[in-house]
Design an enzyme around this catalytic site. Structure first.
Site, PDB file in Angstrom:
ATOM      1  N   SER A   1       0.374  20.144 -41.825  1.00  0.00           N
ATOM      2  CA  SER A   1      -0.254  21.207 -42.636  1.00  0.00           C
ATOM      3  C   SER A   1      -1.760  21.247 -42.428  1.00  0.00           C
ATOM      4  O   SER A   1      -2.340  22.325 -42.204  1.00  0.00           O
ATOM      5  CB  SER A   1       0.089  21.029 -44.119  1.00  0.00           C
ATOM      6  OG  SER A   1      -0.182  19.723 -44.547  1.00  0.00           O
TER       7      SER A   1
ATOM      8  N   HIS B   1       8.044  17.019 -43.194  1.00  0.00           N
ATOM      9  CA  HIS B   1       6.716  16.983 -43.838  1.00  0.00           C
ATOM     10  C   HIS B   1       6.914  17.208 -45.347  1.00  0.00           C
ATOM     11  O   HIS B   1       7.663  16.464 -45.973  1.00  0.00           O
ATOM     12  CB  HIS B   1       5.845  18.052 -43.154  1.00  0.00           C
ATOM     13  CG  HIS B   1       4.377  17.985 -43.459  1.00  0.00           C
ATOM     14  ND1 HIS B   1       3.753  16.907 -44.012  1.00  0.00           N
ATOM     15  CD2 HIS B   1       3.380  18.918 -43.265  1.00  0.00           C
ATOM     16  CE1 HIS B   1       2.456  17.157 -44.147  1.00  0.00           C
ATOM     17  NE2 HIS B   1       2.202  18.376 -43.718  1.00  0.00           N
TER      18      HIS B   1
ATOM     19  N   HIS C   1       6.495   7.046 -41.803  1.00  0.00           N
ATOM     20  CA  HIS C   1       5.246   7.812 -41.681  1.00  0.00           C
ATOM     21  C   HIS C   1       4.716   7.685 -40.252  1.00  0.00           C
ATOM     22  O   HIS C   1       4.883   6.648 -39.617  1.00  0.00           O
ATOM     23  CB  HIS C   1       4.183   7.314 -42.676  1.00  0.00           C
ATOM     24  CG  HIS C   1       3.138   8.342 -42.936  1.00  0.00           C
ATOM     25  ND1 HIS C   1       2.022   8.457 -42.148  1.00  0.00           N
ATOM     26  CD2 HIS C   1       3.061   9.330 -43.859  1.00  0.00           C
ATOM     27  CE1 HIS C   1       1.292   9.467 -42.594  1.00  0.00           C
ATOM     28  NE2 HIS C   1       1.911  10.019 -43.624  1.00  0.00           N
TER      29      HIS C   1
ATOM     30  N   ARG D   1      -0.083   6.589 -52.376  1.00  0.00           N
ATOM     31  CA  ARG D   1       0.242   7.739 -53.226  1.00  0.00           C
ATOM     32  C   ARG D   1       1.585   7.503 -53.917  1.00  0.00           C
ATOM     33  O   ARG D   1       1.822   7.938 -55.037  1.00  0.00           O
ATOM     34  CB  ARG D   1       0.281   9.023 -52.388  1.00  0.00           C
ATOM     35  CG  ARG D   1      -1.041   9.336 -51.699  1.00  0.00           C
ATOM     36  CD  ARG D   1      -0.910  10.476 -50.710  1.00  0.00           C
ATOM     37  NE  ARG D   1       0.044  10.190 -49.650  1.00  0.00           N
ATOM     38  CZ  ARG D   1       0.440  11.055 -48.722  1.00  0.00           C
ATOM     39  NH1 ARG D   1      -0.050  12.281 -48.727  1.00  0.00           N
ATOM     40  NH2 ARG D   1       1.303  10.705 -47.790  1.00  0.00           N
TER      41      ARG D   1
ATOM     42  N   ASP E   1       6.492  11.335 -50.791  1.00  0.00           N
ATOM     43  CA  ASP E   1       7.581  12.218 -51.219  1.00  0.00           C
ATOM     44  C   ASP E   1       8.732  11.481 -51.893  1.00  0.00           C
ATOM     45  O   ASP E   1       9.565  12.102 -52.556  1.00  0.00           O
ATOM     46  CB  ASP E   1       8.112  13.002 -50.019  1.00  0.00           C
ATOM     47  CG  ASP E   1       7.045  13.915 -49.450  1.00  0.00           C
ATOM     48  OD1 ASP E   1       6.368  14.586 -50.234  1.00  0.00           O
ATOM     49  OD2 ASP E   1       6.883  13.944 -48.217  1.00  0.00           O
TER      50      ASP E   1
HETATM   51  N1  CMX Z   1      14.965   7.632 -41.546  1.00  0.00           N
HETATM   52  C1  CMX Z   1      15.635   7.508 -40.370  1.00  0.00           C
HETATM   53  N2  CMX Z   1      15.009   7.441 -39.188  1.00  0.00           N
HETATM   54  C2  CMX Z   1      13.671   7.455 -39.192  1.00  0.00           C
HETATM   55  C3  CMX Z   1      12.918   7.537 -40.376  1.00  0.00           C
HETATM   56  C4  CMX Z   1      13.621   7.648 -41.587  1.00  0.00           C
HETATM   57  N3  CMX Z   1      12.993   7.792 -42.755  1.00  0.00           N
HETATM   58  N4  CMX Z   1      11.604   7.528 -40.063  1.00  0.00           N
HETATM   59  C5  CMX Z   1      11.531   7.452 -38.717  1.00  0.00           C
HETATM   60  N5  CMX Z   1      12.781   7.413 -38.194  1.00  0.00           N
HETATM   61  C6  CMX Z   1      13.181   7.410 -36.795  1.00  0.00           C
HETATM   62  C7  CMX Z   1      12.612   8.666 -36.128  1.00  0.00           C
HETATM   63  O1  CMX Z   1      13.439   9.800 -36.395  1.00  0.00           O
HETATM   64  C8  CMX Z   1      12.587   8.263 -34.691  1.00  0.00           C
HETATM   65  O2  CMX Z   1      13.894   8.334 -34.201  1.00  0.00           O
HETATM   66  P1  CMX Z   1      14.196   8.793 -32.664  1.00  0.00           P
HETATM   67  O3  CMX Z   1      13.578   7.730 -31.827  1.00  0.00           O
HETATM   68  O4  CMX Z   1      15.678   8.850 -32.616  1.00  0.00           O
HETATM   69  O5  CMX Z   1      13.534  10.119 -32.486  1.00  0.00           O
HETATM   70  C9  CMX Z   1      12.212   6.778 -34.779  1.00  0.00           C
HETATM   71  O6  CMX Z   1      12.550   6.356 -36.116  1.00  0.00           O
HETATM   72  C10 CMX Z   1      10.738   6.529 -34.563  1.00  0.00           C
HETATM   73  O7  CMX Z   1       9.989   7.369 -35.447  1.00  0.00           O
HETATM   74  P2  CMX Z   1       8.570   6.901 -36.010  1.00  0.00           P
HETATM   75  O8  CMX Z   1       7.637   6.775 -34.864  1.00  0.00           O
HETATM   76  O9  CMX Z   1       8.705   5.731 -36.904  1.00  0.00           O
HETATM   77  O10 CMX Z   1       8.188   8.128 -36.958  1.00  0.00           O
HETATM   78  P3  CMX Z   1       7.536   9.514 -36.531  1.00  0.00           P
HETATM   79  O11 CMX Z   1       6.052   9.336 -36.486  1.00  0.00           O
HETATM   80  O12 CMX Z   1       8.188  10.094 -35.347  1.00  0.00           O
HETATM   81  O13 CMX Z   1       7.918  10.431 -37.771  1.00  0.00           O
HETATM   82  C11 CMX Z   1       8.241  10.943 -40.055  1.00  0.00           C
HETATM   83  C12 CMX Z   1       7.322  10.277 -39.043  1.00  0.00           C
HETATM   84  C13 CMX Z   1       7.548  10.941 -41.413  1.00  0.00           C
HETATM   85  C14 CMX Z   1       8.477  12.400 -39.621  1.00  0.00           C
HETATM   86  C15 CMX Z   1       9.570  10.150 -40.123  1.00  0.00           C
HETATM   87  O14 CMX Z   1       9.309   8.849 -40.606  1.00  0.00           O
HETATM   88  C16 CMX Z   1      10.637  10.838 -40.968  1.00  0.00           C
HETATM   89  O15 CMX Z   1      11.352  11.679 -40.462  1.00  0.00           O
HETATM   90  N6  CMX Z   1      10.732  10.434 -42.289  1.00  0.00           N
HETATM   91  C17 CMX Z   1      11.667  11.105 -43.199  1.00  0.00           C
HETATM   92  C18 CMX Z   1      11.099  12.447 -43.643  1.00  0.00           C
HETATM   93  C19 CMX Z   1       9.904  12.248 -44.560  1.00  0.00           C
HETATM   94  O16 CMX Z   1       9.934  11.505 -45.512  1.00  0.00           O
HETATM   95  N7  CMX Z   1       8.823  13.009 -44.280  1.00  0.00           N
HETATM   96  C20 CMX Z   1       7.651  13.051 -45.164  1.00  0.00           C
HETATM   97  C21 CMX Z   1       6.419  12.371 -44.588  1.00  0.00           C
HETATM   98  C22 CMX Z   1       5.241  12.506 -45.514  1.00  0.00           C
HETATM   99  C23 CMX Z   1       4.817  13.932 -45.597  1.00  0.00           C
HETATM  100  O17 CMX Z   1       4.319  14.479 -44.582  1.00  0.00           O
HETATM  101  O18 CMX Z   1       5.017  14.574 -46.636  1.00  0.00           O
END
Ligand code: CMX
Length: 434
Positions: A240, A270, A317, A326, A372
């Site tokens: 964002s 996000h 994250h 937070r 979140d």
């Molecule tokens: N559950 C399951 N798998 C997860 C995970 C979770 N909560 N968090 C990361 N992973 C997975 C990723 O999908 C990725 O898998 P692939 O290798 O198969 O693609 C792997 O772990 C490595 O990811 P990462 O480097 O740890 O995390 P990213 O920087 O790629 O992504 C985020 C960060 C937040 C998008 C991810 O942790 C996620 O999808 N979390 C769940 C959604 C969420 O809570 N989002 C809110 C974030 C805060 C906000 O912006 O509001």
């Protein structure tokens, strides 16, 4: 007493030579190198954005203008009768870096009040949309519909010097921000409370008026203030914030830029994760059919989610490598105000189990909860159980940080953003594969 605008002008004038010097004398100084993994992997860790409004340390979490969340909340003047600072005080702080005096806060509150009325056409736009439209779509459309009022766009059309850009940007940013609580609450009551909007009370500050228009009693005014402050800014690289910065770098005004940023916030990875957390938790509770949500059943439900190839919402994250401060601030609020609330207890049990499960799975680099994972519980407790609305709340908060950033972006003359792309063949060549 110096007004916010005068204080900001002084800060901008003091800051400009620092940026100019870095560009003139040190433009070629390296900040790092970019790997193929980063080019394919969403530019994770590429240090190529500048902001002084907040900084995210992977271990410590966010600092606003150099202050941690507890330091920020302690330093800023509190709302009358409340335990949290007003959004207006925080806006002054994010823009200028100075903790405002009570008088300065009153001045900002007065300014926000004067800008608060939302033109009728915005409500007409909302009412013209199918009622089952997602609240975030409505919110973004409402913001975009007001673009016709942009002072920045008008002054640009008429001809304006680059050094003046920040002034109409501040004008637009303040007007837009002041209107957001009314728009958000209107969407909420139109969609979920039998179309019974509540008129703004211009005597109240940003957070209190939002609570009033939502139709929720104290301490929801403080909940709103806390929520908006906590969700305001998380440095510049998140979807964002980066989108707002990117769109505004084309000199699109802040109505265009914020609407675009909200569309990014609406994604499930996000901001929408706060909705997903509640959806996940509710469907899990329903599946139990009244049975106790023990650690073992939660563990199984988490594994079911992962085995289905889905993410656990509210965990992980891109930058943070510990429990999000937070999350902790909101957890502390819950411990004080709703320690025995069953949903809070379930969320706490998930907190005990989920990091271990994610570590066992071994994919997520950060197994800890983000903002979140906790925010929906508080909303639910105060009666906002319509979780598709939660990201709008995040959006109102996120506007504070991103709009403050656009003012500074223009003040410091940051150019149109334009990173370079490569082809896959070029990457293969760089890797020595061709
Ligand atoms: N559950 C399951 N798998 C997860 C995970 C979770 N909560 N968090 C990361 N992973 C997975 C990723 O999908 C990725 O898998 P692939 O290798 O198969 O693609 C792997 O772990 C490595 O990811 P990462 O480097 O740890 O995390 P990213 O920087 O790629 O992504 C985020 C960060 C937040 C998008 C991810 O942790 C996620 O999808 N979390 C769940 C959604 C969420 O809570 N989002 C809110 C974030 C805060 C906000 O912006 O509001």
């Amino acid at each position: 007493m110096a007004s916010l605008k005068d204080t900001l002008r002084k800060k901008i004038e003091e800051h400009r030579p620092r940026t100019a010097r870095l560009l003139k004398e040190h433009a070629d100084t390296k900040l790092g190198e970019v790997t193929i993994g980063q080019a394919i992997g969403g530019a994770r860790g590429v240090r190529c954005l500048v902001t002084d409004i907040s900084y995210l340390d992977p271990e410590e979490g966010i600092r606003f203008r150099g202050k941690t969340i507890p330091e920020t909340l302690a330093a800023l003047p509190k709302a009358a009768g409340g335990q949290f600072p007003t959004v207006e005080a925080f806006w002054h702080f994010l823009l200028t870096g100075d903790v405002p005096s009570e008088d300065q806060v009153r001045d900002v509150v007065r300014d926000f009040r004067a800008r608060r009325p939302v033109p009728q056409y915005v409500f007409d736009v909302l009412r013209a949309m199918p009622r089952d439209t997602h609240p975030m779509t409505m919110f973004s459309a409402a913001v975009l519909s007001m673009q016709r009022e942009s002072v920045f766009a008008e002054r640009y059309r008429k001809g304006m010097s680059k050094s003046e850009y920040w002034e109409p940007m501040l004008e637009d940013a303040t007007t837009l921000l002041a209107r957001l609580p009314t728009i958000g609450a209107y969407i909420y009551r139109m969609k979920f409370k039998s179309d019974t909007p509540i008129a703004s009370n211009r005597e109240l500050d940003f957070g209190a008026d939002f609570a009033h228009m939502m139709g929720i009693d104290k301490p929801y005014d403080d909940v709103a203030r806390m929520y908006f402050v906590l969700h305001s800014d998380h440095e510049s690289g998140n979807v964002s914030a980066h989108t707002v910065h990117l769109v505004a770098s084309a000199l699109s005004d802040c109505y265009y830029a914020l609407s675009a940023g909200l569309n990014g916030l609406a994604g499930p990875l996000h901001g929408l994760a706060n909705e997903e957390v509640l959806r996940w938790t509710q469907s899990f509770m329903e599946s139990l059919g009244g049975k106790e949500p023990t650690e073992e059943v939660i563990r199984q439900a988490l594994w079911d989610t992962l085995n289905a190839g889905q993410v656990v919402p509210g965990y992980g994250h891109a930058v943070l490598r510990k429990t999000d401060p937070r999350y902790i601030s909101q957890m502390e609020f819950c411990l004080k105000h709703l320690p025995d609330y069953p949903l809070f207890k379930v969320i706490n049990t998930i907190y005990k189990v989920a990091p271990k499960v994610l570590m066992e799975q071994g994919k997520a680099k950060n197994p800890w909860p983000n903002v979140d994972a906790q925010s929906g519980v508080i909303q639910w407790y105060y009666g906002v159980t319509e979780y598709s609305f939660y990201t709008v709340l995040f959006g109102i908060g996120r506007a504070i940080g991103t709009l403050a950033n656009t003012v500074w972006d223009r003040a410091l003359g940051y150019p149109i953003e334009r990173p370079k792309s490569l082809t896959t063949a070029m990457l293969e060549q760089a890797a020595g594969l061709k």
